[in-house]
Design an enzyme around this catalytic site. Structure first.
Site, PDB file in Angstrom:
ATOM      1  N   TYR A 223      21.984 -14.564   0.276  1.00 21.76           N
ATOM      2  CA  TYR A 223      20.565 -14.345   0.547  1.00 21.76           C
ATOM      3  C   TYR A 223      20.401 -13.192   1.529  1.00 21.76           C
ATOM      4  O   TYR A 223      21.347 -12.767   2.174  1.00 21.76           O
ATOM      5  CB  TYR A 223      19.903 -15.611   1.084  1.00 21.76           C
TER       6      TYR A 223
ATOM      7  N   ARG B 295      23.295  -4.592   2.988  1.00 25.52           N
ATOM      8  CA  ARG B 295      24.060  -5.789   3.361  1.00 25.52           C
ATOM      9  C   ARG B 295      24.051  -6.811   2.226  1.00 25.52           C
ATOM     10  O   ARG B 295      25.066  -7.478   1.981  1.00 25.52           O
ATOM     11  CB  ARG B 295      23.493  -6.400   4.640  1.00 25.52           C
TER      12      ARG B 295
ATOM     13  N   ARG C  57      28.878 -27.577 -14.582  1.00 22.26           N
ATOM     14  CA  ARG C  57      29.522 -27.702 -13.278  1.00 22.26           C
ATOM     15  C   ARG C  57      31.045 -27.613 -13.402  1.00 22.26           C
ATOM     16  O   ARG C  57      31.684 -28.419 -14.070  1.00 22.26           O
ATOM     17  CB  ARG C  57      29.144 -29.020 -12.603  1.00 22.26           C
TER      18      ARG C  57
ATOM     19  N   LYS D 251      26.692 -13.132   3.984  1.00 20.75           N
ATOM     20  CA  LYS D 251      25.426 -13.847   4.195  1.00 20.75           C
ATOM     21  C   LYS D 251      25.234 -14.888   3.084  1.00 20.75           C
ATOM     22  O   LYS D 251      24.381 -14.760   2.204  1.00 20.75           O
ATOM     23  CB  LYS D 251      24.256 -12.866   4.269  1.00 20.75           C
TER      24      LYS D 251
ATOM     25  N   GLU E 283      27.748 -16.107  17.803  1.00 28.95           N
ATOM     26  CA  GLU E 283      26.398 -15.608  17.531  1.00 28.95           C
ATOM     27  C   GLU E 283      25.439 -16.782  17.557  1.00 28.95           C
ATOM     28  O   GLU E 283      25.844 -17.937  17.710  1.00 28.95           O
ATOM     29  CB  GLU E 283      26.343 -14.896  16.174  1.00 28.95           C
TER      30      GLU E 283
ATOM     31  N   LEU F  99      28.028 -12.337  11.462  1.00 28.39           N
ATOM     32  CA  LEU F  99      27.282 -11.537  10.502  1.00 28.39           C
ATOM     33  C   LEU F  99      26.966 -10.168  11.101  1.00 28.39           C
ATOM     34  O   LEU F  99      26.582 -10.085  12.276  1.00 28.39           O
ATOM     35  CB  LEU F  99      25.976 -12.261  10.144  1.00 28.39           C
TER      36      LEU F  99
END
Length: 301
Positions: A51, A70, A118, A166, A198, A223
């Site tokens: 995301y 990114r 799956r 991310k 972070e 990140l």
């Protein structure tokens, strides 16, 4: 646009807001209530997706090229093809912001590996990725926390080893945020072996009593924050002393100032850590200067 030149802005023409909230899903702009994702989507089953979030300020996307770069990198790191070019992403964001009439807030983008039976192994290479986007109105500039400073708590960092990606796998961050919420504070800073990595959704900074700006260097442990990079550029332009190195929770509590950065907070002063006052317990002058500088360039100044 060149992300290295500082926060970039893209003009968005804001139109009348329709009565339904509009989202984007797999090629279509839809009312929120009509958007559906199959239960076999790998993002739902495995958190197999990436995301990204871009800020919107005064009807403009802030530092968007860097955010999209990114996104592209994170997708490549886990082997999901990027379904759009930078220009295509930007066009979709612009239209979505306009359809929802967002003047200040966020655009959220998510890409998963798609829908397949799956199985832990990747599905066939031609499986279409799932692309989803939505906007959120949010007060960023006039956030009261920026005036009084945010209180934060510290928690152990229990995340996986590729935090530079991310990923939508955010359970550890959710748990950290819940610790902060239960304590009635704004954010949690995570740490390993006593060293701050972070925030649960931000990059951590301190200012030492010698007026040195300190933040952890980039690695797979954290990140690569887009706002982080912009603030470091601004600090360098201001001839501030900068050290990219690890710092401890104890050093943070003893710092002259502290703040965190993110797309949704910009530059947020920190007033207390675990109930311990940082400096004088209110936003410090260097933090406020960096916030003002960032707001100026975010607005195209």
């Amino acid at each position: 646009m060149n992300p290295a030149s500082g926060p970039q802005t893209v003009l968005i023409e804001v139109i009348d807001v329709p009565s339904p909230r509009i989202v984007y899903l797999n090629g279509a702009f839809l009312p929120f209530e009509e958007a559906r994702v199959p239960i076999m989507d790998r993002g739902f089953l495995f958190a197999d997706g990436i995301y990204e979030v871009s800020a919107v300020l005064d009807g403009k996307l802030v530092d968007n090229a860097a955010h999209l770069a990114r996104l592209d990198r994170s997708l490549a790191e886990i082997g999901i093809r990027n379904p759009h070019t930078l220009a295509e992403w930007e066009k979709l964001e612009t239209e979505l912001v306009a359809r929802n009439g967002v003047s200040e807030g966020l655009v959220y983008m998510q890409v998963t590996r798609g829908v397949a039976e799956r199985d832990f192994a990747f599905p066939p290479a031609d499986t279409p990725p799932t692309v989803m986007m939505f906007t959120q109105g949010k007060t960023i500039v006039a956030n009261p926390l920026a005036e009084r400073g945010a209180a934060i708590v510290t928690v152990e960092d229990i995340r996986w080893k590729r935090r530079d990606i991310k990923s939508v796998a955010l359970l550890a961050q959710v748990l950290a945020k819940q610790v902060a919420a239960a304590a009635g504070v704004a954010e949690a800073w995570m740490h390993e072996d006593g060293l701050v990595t972070e925030g649960s959704s931000s990059t951590a900074f301190i200012v030492t009593k010698e007026r040195v700006l300190v933040t952890r260097p980039l690695s797979t442990a954290l990140l690569p924050g887009i706002t982080r990079a912009a603030v470091l550029r601004l600090a360098a332009e201001e001839d501030l002393r900068i050290e990219e190195r690890p710092f401890s929770v104890a050093e943070a509590k003893d710092a002259a100032e502290a703040f965190y950065t993110s797309a949704s907070a910009f530059v947020m002063p920190v007033s207390t850590i675990d109930g311990h006052k940082v400096g004088e317990g209110r936003p410090g002058p260097l933090t406020l200067r960096l916030r003002a500088l960032y707001l100026d360039i975010a607005r195209g100044g």
